[in-house]
Motif scaffolding. Structure first.
Motif, short mmCIF file in Angstrom:
data_model
loop_
_atom_site.label_atom_id
_atom_site.label_comp_id
_atom_site.label_asym_id
_atom_site.label_seq_id
_atom_site.Cartn_x
_atom_site.Cartn_y
_atom_site.Cartn_z
N LYS A 66 0.64 -1.33 0.09
CA LYS A 66 -0.09 0.04 0.04
C LYS A 66 0.95 1.31 -0.05
O LYS A 66 0.59 2.31 -0.67
CB LYS A 66 -0.82 0.03 1.20
N LEU A 70 1.05 3.93 -2.91
CA LEU A 70 0.73 5.38 -2.51
C LEU A 70 1.77 6.48 -3.28
O LEU A 70 1.59 7.42 -3.92
CB LEU A 70 0.72 5.69 -1.05
N TYR A 130 -7.48 4.65 1.21
CA TYR A 130 -6.32 4.51 -0.03
C TYR A 130 -7.19 4.35 -1.39
O TYR A 130 -6.64 4.93 -2.25
CB TYR A 130 -5.59 2.99 -0.11
N LEU A 133 -7.81 7.91 -2.18
CA LEU A 133 -6.41 8.64 -2.84
C LEU A 133 -6.24 8.20 -4.06
O LEU A 133 -5.56 8.70 -4.85
CB LEU A 133 -5.30 8.34 -1.86
N SER A 134 -6.46 6.86 -4.64
CA SER A 134 -6.24 6.46 -5.83
C SER A 134 -7.15 7.26 -6.90
O SER A 134 -6.97 6.93 -8.23
CB SER A 134 -6.42 4.93 -5.98
#
Length: 273
Positions: A66, A70, A130, A133-134
């Motif tokens: 992960k 990021l 996450y 954020l993607s």
């Protein structure tokens, strides 16, 4: 028929890719697997919500995978930065430092906050963090934003005010560098949730000037507040700033959201580098 050229298909270090084609040899998807053979990300040329058409399987990924994802996503080679004044590397390092430390996802225990939590949206957990954020595609630095122009969730656009990245005002020198990094991080999370919540509802806009879409602000502001509370404990020297000013202000903001009408975003700069 949507196609993808070989040059447009992302290359992700450390992962083995396998392309899937239909009977006419048109690309359907690219599957990326780790060294154990587990698929952790998929490229779909028809995917319009994720950065670079990549859907990540966050629940299949280790903590280190992960973190690497990021850094890859926010690297200027992948992310579009507009008018960012050479702060790209600092932002990437800040997010990579603090995002993994956010591991408390209980909704803040305050009646005014709980009553505004949007339970129809993605749950408050690490995978949601996450995933949001993607979906960020563009990061723009706007030193002074006089009109609301962040209502276009389909762009994957986050606009930062100058002090969220540059911290040039004298009062920011009264708190630690870590507190400034946390503030940048939590606002990145907040604006990513603006994008993700609107997309989860199937809305083409996240404009907070529209009455129903105040739900976007409730949802994302509670994420902001939670991230502040969870990360501020790492900087006890600045407890007075967080407890007496910032988090108290955000608790108040949850119940008093109001915004001007949205204006179209202005994106003039080309991606950097």
């Amino acid at each position: 028929m949507v196609t993808a050229s070989a040059t447009s298909i992302p290359q992700i270090p450390g992962l083995v890719s396998h392309s899937e084609f239909d009977a006419q040899r048109k690309l359907l998807a690219v599957h990326y697997r780790n060294s154990s053979g587990t698929e952790i990300v998929q490229y779909d040329p028809t995917d319009t919500v994720h950065n670079h058409h990549l859907s990540w399987h966050w629940d299949n990924m280790s903590a280190s995978e992960k973190d690497q994802a990021l850094r890859w996503l926010f690297n200027p080679l992948q992310m579009r930065y507009c008018q960012f004044e050479h702060q790209e590397a600092r932002l990437v390092n800040t997010l990579a430092k603090w995002i993994p430390r956010l591991n408390d996802f209980a909704v803040p225990n305050d009646p005014n906050v709980i009553s505004h939590w949007q339970s129809d949206g993605p749950p408050m957990n690490q995978s949601t963090l996450y995933e949001a954020l993607s979906r960020v595609k563009i990061l723009a630095l706007v030193r002074e934003r006089r009109l609301c122009s962040y209502g276009y969730s389909q762009l994957g656009l986050i606009e930062y005010g100058g002090e969220i990245v540059l911290f040039t005002a004298p009062e920011w020198q009264k708190v630690s560098a870590e507190t400034r990094e946390i503030l940048t991080t939590v606002w990145t999370i907040k604006e990513a949730m603006v994008i993700y919540y609107a997309q989860s509802q199937g809305w083409p806009s996240s404009c907070s000037g529209e009455t129903e879409h105040l739900k976007v602000e409730y949802y994302s502001t509670i994420w902001l507040l939670k991230a502040e509370q969870a990360l501020a404990r790492y900087v006890p020297s600045d407890a007075s700033y967080w407890n007496d000013q910032e988090t108290r202000r955000q608790i108040r903001n949850v119940s008093t959201q109001s915004f001007p009408p949205c204006q179209p975003p202005v994106l003039l700069a080309e991606p950097t580098p």
